[in-house]
Design a protein around this motif. Structure first.
Motif, PDB file in Angstrom:
ATOM      1  N   HIS A   1       1.820 -10.504 130.493  1.00  0.00           N
ATOM      2  CA  HIS A   1       2.006 -11.949 130.398  1.00  0.00           C
ATOM      3  C   HIS A   1       0.792 -12.629 131.016  1.00  0.00           C
TER       4      HIS A   1
ATOM      5  N   HIS B   1      -2.393 -10.909 136.494  1.00  0.00           N
ATOM      6  CA  HIS B   1      -2.411  -9.905 135.420  1.00  0.00           C
ATOM      7  C   HIS B   1      -3.591 -10.077 134.476  1.00  0.00           C
TER       8      HIS B   1
ATOM      9  N   HIS C   1      10.361 -14.941 131.911  1.00  0.00           N
ATOM     10  CA  HIS C   1       9.550 -15.035 133.135  1.00  0.00           C
ATOM     11  C   HIS C   1       8.341 -15.924 132.846  1.00  0.00           C
TER      12      HIS C   1
ATOM     13  N   MET D   1       5.722 -12.051 139.542  1.00  0.00           N
ATOM     14  CA  MET D   1       6.060 -12.306 140.939  1.00  0.00           C
ATOM     15  C   MET D   1       6.124 -13.793 141.169  1.00  0.00           C
TER      16      MET D   1
ATOM     17  N   ASP E   1       6.471  -8.254 134.550  1.00  0.00           N
ATOM     18  CA  ASP E   1       7.199  -8.970 135.608  1.00  0.00           C
ATOM     19  C   ASP E   1       8.626  -9.309 135.195  1.00  0.00           C
TER      20      ASP E   1
ATOM     21  N   HIS F   1       0.196 -14.704 133.576  1.00  0.00           N
ATOM     22  CA  HIS F   1       0.018 -15.142 134.966  1.00  0.00           C
ATOM     23  C   HIS F   1      -1.258 -14.553 135.572  1.00  0.00           C
TER      24      HIS F   1
HETATM   25 ZN   LIG Z   1       4.222 -13.115 136.427  1.00  0.00          ZN
END
Ligand SMILES: [Zn+2]
Length: 308
Positions: free
Chosen positions: A132, A137, A191, A1, A210, A134
């Motif tokens: 991933h 997560h 991403h 996101m 994502d 970020h």
């Molecule tokens: Zn992400």
């Protein structure tokens, strides 16, 4: 996101061409929520009403975590949108020996860990991996670290490469054997640099994090993302795909319409599941957009490409 305010969308006219060609197997996923078990797949159900926040979060009575059994050994969890507007989805796939936990969410409590253990039992080794790196997560990684029978895979590229034996990165395909249940692991940077996709040969579920979900697909590295989605499209063209499942829902049920960034109430949201045809559509769209990213987001019916 993406973590910035959304810009005006550029609608893309016409459906993206079908790049898969006529010899691709027909996609089996659909919006009905019924995995049909085609191609010898173990079926499951997505007939579920996801908790989706509240107009007033002070009045919200949803649990911290919603648990949906896709089938007896496959669970999909969603975090409470009033706790975290990201409301990420988390996947738990169990084999006879091990269980994969894909992502640890956006909040740091013991709820996810305790829920996962209640779902898979005390005797299975947990492999905690990430779509991933970020923050939304990985937030409760610390709750899994140091626990018995638990391996938390690191979030740097070397750790991901090693854990799944992906060499060379990103073009090689790795695997993870949970005991009678083999997952394919594809590196799909773009991403984010350590992004992976997981394909479950047992259910035909493709977990795309994502990189593809009904929402704003923020692309950090345009050329990497184009190459990754092209490889993913080639992959799905040769496998039975029950559903394509990402990590968020940000669109409404109305084609091309995205909720405002940061909303904590999505009363008419898009279903979670996409299908193999969406991977094909995304690949074709990226090919059509070309090597230079567009200046603004480009909306398609079920996702929005958000360039760097
Ligand atoms: Zn992400």
């Amino acid at each position: 996101m993406r973590c910035v305010a959304m810009l005006a969308l550029v609608a893309c006219t016409g459906a993206a061409p079908d790049a898969a060609g006529s010899d691709a197997p027909p996609p089996t996923g659909d919006a009905s929520g019924q995995g049909d078990g085609g191609g010898g797949l173990v079926p499951g159900t997505l007939a579920v009403s996801w908790m989706h926040g509240s107009q007033s979060c002070a009045q919200n009575t949803d649990p911290e975590l919603q648990v949906h059994a896709y089938n007896a050994t496959t669970h999909i969890l969603r975090q409470n949108k009033c706790d975290t507007f990201e409301a990420p989805f988390i996947y738990v796939l169990a084999g006879s020996q091990k269980a994969l936990v894909l992502d640890t969410g956006a909040t740091n409590t013991t709820t996810l860990r305790d829920t996962v253990r209640s779902l898979v039992g005390a005797s299975k080794e947990l492999i905690v991996a990430h779509s991933h790196a970020h923050g939304d997560h990985v937030a409760s990684d610390v709750r899994f670290s140091g626990q018995p029978l638990t391996t938390v895979i690191g979030t740097n590229r070397a750790a991901v490469e090693t854990a799944f034996a992906i060499a060379p990165w990103p073009t090689d395909e790795g695997t993870l054997d949970l005991g009678g249940r083999v997952l394919d692991v594809l590196a799909i940077p773009g991403h984010e640099g350590t992004h992976i996709a997981i394909y479950d040969r047992e259910t035909g579920l493709l977990l795309t994090g994502d990189s593809l979900y009904p929402g704003l697909l923020f692309v950090n590295n345009w050329s990497d993302y184009r190459a990754s989605m092209h490889r993913l499209a080639q992959f799905v063209a040769t496998r039975p795909i029950a559903h394509v499942l990402g990590a968020h829902i940000e669109m409404t049920a109305t084609p091309r319409q995205v909720y405002p960034y940061g909303t904590t109430y999505q009363p008419n949201e898009h279903v979670l599941q996409l299908a193999a045809r969406h991977v094909t559509e995304l690949d074709a769209a990226l090919t059509a957009l070309g090597a230079t990213p567009p200046a603004q987001p480009v909306a398609y019916d079920d996702f929005v490409i958000d360039p760097p």
